[in-house]
Enzyme design. Sequence first.
Site, PDB file in Angstrom:
ATOM      1  N   SER A 183      -5.809   7.355  -2.176  1.00 26.11           N
ATOM      2  CA  SER A 183      -4.955   8.392  -2.237  1.00 26.11           C
ATOM      3  C   SER A 183      -4.036   8.333  -3.096  1.00 26.11           C
ATOM      4  O   SER A 183      -3.183   9.279  -3.752  1.00 26.11           O
ATOM      5  CB  SER A 183      -4.396   8.454  -0.935  1.00 26.11           C
ATOM      6  OG  SER A 183      -3.754   7.413  -0.477  1.00 26.11           O
ATOM      7  N   GLY A 186      -7.706   7.915   1.571  1.00 23.85           N
ATOM      8  CA  GLY A 186      -8.389   6.903   2.714  1.00 23.85           C
ATOM      9  C   GLY A 186      -9.374   6.046   2.212  1.00 23.85           C
ATOM     10  O   GLY A 186      -9.854   5.302   3.076  1.00 23.85           O
ATOM     11  N   ASN A 240      -6.215   0.224   1.136  1.00 22.75           N
ATOM     12  CA  ASN A 240      -6.119   0.572   2.605  1.00 22.75           C
ATOM     13  C   ASN A 240      -6.915  -0.758   3.224  1.00 22.75           C
ATOM     14  O   ASN A 240      -6.673  -0.660   4.376  1.00 22.75           O
ATOM     15  CB  ASN A 240      -7.207   1.789   2.333  1.00 22.75           C
ATOM     16  CG  ASN A 240      -6.300   3.124   2.085  1.00 22.75           C
ATOM     17  OD1 ASN A 240      -5.296   3.295   2.516  1.00 22.75           O
ATOM     18  ND2 ASN A 240      -7.076   3.896   1.415  1.00 22.75           N
ATOM     19  N   ASP A 297       5.968   8.982   4.424  1.00 23.39           N
ATOM     20  CA  ASP A 297       5.283   7.962   5.071  1.00 23.39           C
ATOM     21  C   ASP A 297       5.681   6.557   4.808  1.00 23.39           C
ATOM     22  O   ASP A 297       5.143   5.558   4.836  1.00 23.39           O
ATOM     23  CB  ASP A 297       3.797   8.138   4.982  1.00 23.39           C
ATOM     24  CG  ASP A 297       3.387   8.176   3.586  1.00 23.39           C
ATOM     25  OD1 ASP A 297       4.044   7.864   2.512  1.00 23.39           O
ATOM     26  OD2 ASP A 297       2.142   8.788   3.238  1.00 23.39           O
ATOM     27  N   HIS A 307       3.266   6.627   0.005  1.00 21.62           N
ATOM     28  CA  HIS A 307       2.721   7.247  -1.030  1.00 21.62           C
ATOM     29  C   HIS A 307       3.812   7.661  -1.997  1.00 21.62           C
ATOM     30  O   HIS A 307       4.748   8.301  -1.390  1.00 21.62           O
ATOM     31  CB  HIS A 307       1.804   8.500  -0.628  1.00 21.62           C
ATOM     32  CG  HIS A 307       0.562   8.378   0.094  1.00 21.62           C
ATOM     33  ND1 HIS A 307       0.804   8.096   1.437  1.00 21.62           N
ATOM     34  CD2 HIS A 307      -0.587   7.763  -0.324  1.00 21.62           C
ATOM     35  CE1 HIS A 307      -0.609   7.997   1.826  1.00 21.62           C
ATOM     36  NE2 HIS A 307      -1.320   7.573   0.691  1.00 21.62           N
TER      37      HIS A 307
END
Length: 229
Positions: free
Chosen positions: A56, A94, A122, A205, A208
């Site tokens: 991402s 993801g 991730n 979040d 990002h």
Amino acid sequence: MKYMMTTIARFLVLTIVFAACNTEKKENTDNSADTSVAASKPSVSSKRTILFFGNSLTAGYGLDDPSQSFSGLIQKRIDSLGLDYKVVNAGVSGETTSGGNSRIDWVLKNPLDVFVLELGGNDGLRGIPVTETRKNLQAIIDKVKAKYPDAKLVLAGMQMPPSMGSQYTGEFRKLYKEIADKNNVKLIPFLLEGVGGEVKLNQKDGIHPTAEGHKIVAENVWEVLKDVL
């Protein structure tokens, strides 16, 4: 009468020959013009490809426009410098290193000249064993080298927050340099340098980057990539 007919016949023959010569001359002139125009047209050379292969972060998750992502900003920098490269954003939100290893064969169907590998974040956030992440990153690099041995490779390093534990974060941090050294590829020590952990440069979040954050990330990437191009 016979003399007159002969004269007329000669006149007709000369007329036909003269017309034929003029036609041939015009055709030659036209052909020369066509050749001249063709020669004056600049040859269009296909641009070399920089492929950003990641998650991402590469995809530009949460941004209003993909051009605001660090890979999009790299393209703008390249264009401003007149470099003959095009950027391909192959980021998937993801994505883990395992998923990347499964996807890479399909991506490699298209030619590339520079390969920027941005995966592993991730894995770390999910607590996947570092040995597994190492194996997958190495497999991806091996596949790229096998398909495009002349391609230049860049590896984007990542780090984990302290909440993942000191042992895990320490092993994870060393992982990227070890892989870069082993494969003799360029390393971006920490992709999110100056951005990770900075509230104002990250989305809600906390993971990002915002558009402003991506500008800093793009500088981190360019610092290494500029010597590769």
